[in-house]
Design a protein around this motif. Structure first.
Motif, PDB file in Angstrom:
ATOM      1  N   SER A 100      72.089  91.985 101.062  1.00 24.00           N
ATOM      2  CA  SER A 100      71.154  92.467 100.310  1.00 24.00           C
ATOM      3  C   SER A 100      71.962  92.406  98.373  1.00 24.00           C
ATOM      4  O   SER A 100      73.390  92.644  98.510  1.00 24.00           O
ATOM      5  N   SER A 106      59.855  85.424 103.005  1.00 25.23           N
ATOM      6  CA  SER A 106      60.652  84.903 103.638  1.00 25.23           C
ATOM      7  C   SER A 106      60.918  83.613 103.313  1.00 25.23           C
ATOM      8  O   SER A 106      61.896  82.501 103.174  1.00 25.23           O
ATOM      9  N   ASN A 124      62.388  81.480 100.994  1.00 29.78           N
ATOM     10  CA  ASN A 124      64.059  82.454 100.793  1.00 29.78           C
ATOM     11  C   ASN A 124      64.574  83.274  99.498  1.00 29.78           C
ATOM     12  O   ASN A 124      65.175  83.480  98.555  1.00 29.78           O
ATOM     13  N   ARG A 178      64.406  87.676 102.378  1.00 28.85           N
ATOM     14  CA  ARG A 178      65.769  87.780 103.968  1.00 28.85           C
ATOM     15  C   ARG A 178      65.668  88.488 105.270  1.00 28.85           C
ATOM     16  O   ARG A 178      65.006  89.160 104.442  1.00 28.85           O
ATOM     17  N   THR A 190      65.629  92.315 103.377  1.00 28.65           N
ATOM     18  CA  THR A 190      66.804  92.063 101.770  1.00 28.65           C
ATOM     19  C   THR A 190      65.990  92.595 100.930  1.00 28.65           C
ATOM     20  O   THR A 190      65.301  91.888 100.383  1.00 28.65           O
ATOM     21  N   PRO A 216      67.638  88.587  98.352  1.00 28.55           N
ATOM     22  CA  PRO A 216      69.232  88.249  99.178  1.00 28.55           C
ATOM     23  C   PRO A 216      70.475  87.914  98.082  1.00 28.55           C
ATOM     24  O   PRO A 216      69.844  87.881  96.927  1.00 28.55           O
TER      25      PRO A 216
END
Length: 259
Positions: free
Chosen positions: A92, A144, A147, A150, A254, A258
């Motif tokens: 993260s 997710s 992206n 995640r 995350t 991310p």
């Protein structure tokens, strides 16, 4: 008919006055900020007794005032930094959080201006409620897939302060404003469909600073919570939907995104 202030509201405002005095003493709030909030409270009390064009103008003014507070545009609030560039997990990106003292002022103000948001339970509408709940995992799955987030299972050591702040300073305040006040107000005049749509779109727009994707996700989240409020008439339902979504994001993915 002139609307009166209930005993619970008097008690709440009294406790808020004590909180304000302590915040002023500690330097967390300046007299300028306290003055802006006091004007907002006074305006909310006047607004609840207006009608016609003056009421419409008053509500537009109140919405702008609330958004300014929620976006931290009102000077004089020294919100304490409680999390400084921490990570919820190794995948993260860094996360910073302040203990925002300005946002809860929105909650108290709109509750004064639109007291009918409280105690407006309706007969359960099962299909809208089911759709609202189904949108929450679907939104995480879409995030997710593109992206934006995640998968990452983690429970950071700072989860308690995050949970308390997110529940009371973010979810409760935002749901009272967007669903209890704005959606309810628009629905009472133009129907539930437009009320849910308008409140959800504005909820997305106030998140546009995080990018168009975040604004889109926030709009869908707003629609889910809006359906929850429409289906039950209970404010605690969208509050818990909002909080549950944020908690699942923190623990399973995350957060906030991310690295």
């Amino acid at each position: 008919m002139v609307s009166t202030v209930s005993g619970k509201q008097v008690l709440g405002m009294g406790l808020l006055a004590v909180f304000g005095a302590v915040s002023l003493t500690l330097g967390l709030v300046t007299p300028i900020a306290a003055g802006v909030v006091t004007v907002g409270f006074a305006g909310a009390l006047i607004l609840r007794n207006l009608s016609g064009m003056w009421a419409a103008l008053g509500h537009v003014t109140l919405v702008i005032w609330c958004i300014a507070l929620g976006a931290h545009l009102v000077p004089g609030f020294h919100n304490p930094l409680v999390l400084d560039q921490v990570q919820s997990g190794p995948l993260s990106r860094d996360f910073t959080m302040y203990l925002n003292l300005d946002k809860p002022m929105v909650l108290f103000t709109v509750a004064l201006a639109w007291p009918s948001m409280i105690g407006g339970a309706v007969a359960l509408r099962k299909i809208p409620l089911a759709v609202g709940f189904a949108l929450l995992p679907a939104l995480l799955a879409v995030g997710s897939a593109v992206n934006a987030i995640r998968p990452e299972i983690s429970l950071p050591h700072w989860w308690v302060i995050f949970a308390l702040s997110n529940l009371f300073l973010t979810c409760l305040t935002e749901e009272v404003f967007f669903r209890g006040y704005l959606q309810s107000l628009i629905s009472s005049r133009f129907g539930a469909g437009l009320g849910i749509a308008a409140a959800s779109l504005l909820f997305g727009l106030v998140h546009v600073g995080g990018g168009p994707a975040l604004a889109g996700f926030a709009t869908i989240l707003g629609a889910a919570c809006g359906l929850g409020y429409y289906a039950t008439g209970r404010l605690w339902v969208p509050v818990l939907m909002h909080f549950g979504f944020n908690a699942a994001h923190l623990v399973l993915f995350t957060y906030p995104g991310p690295a």
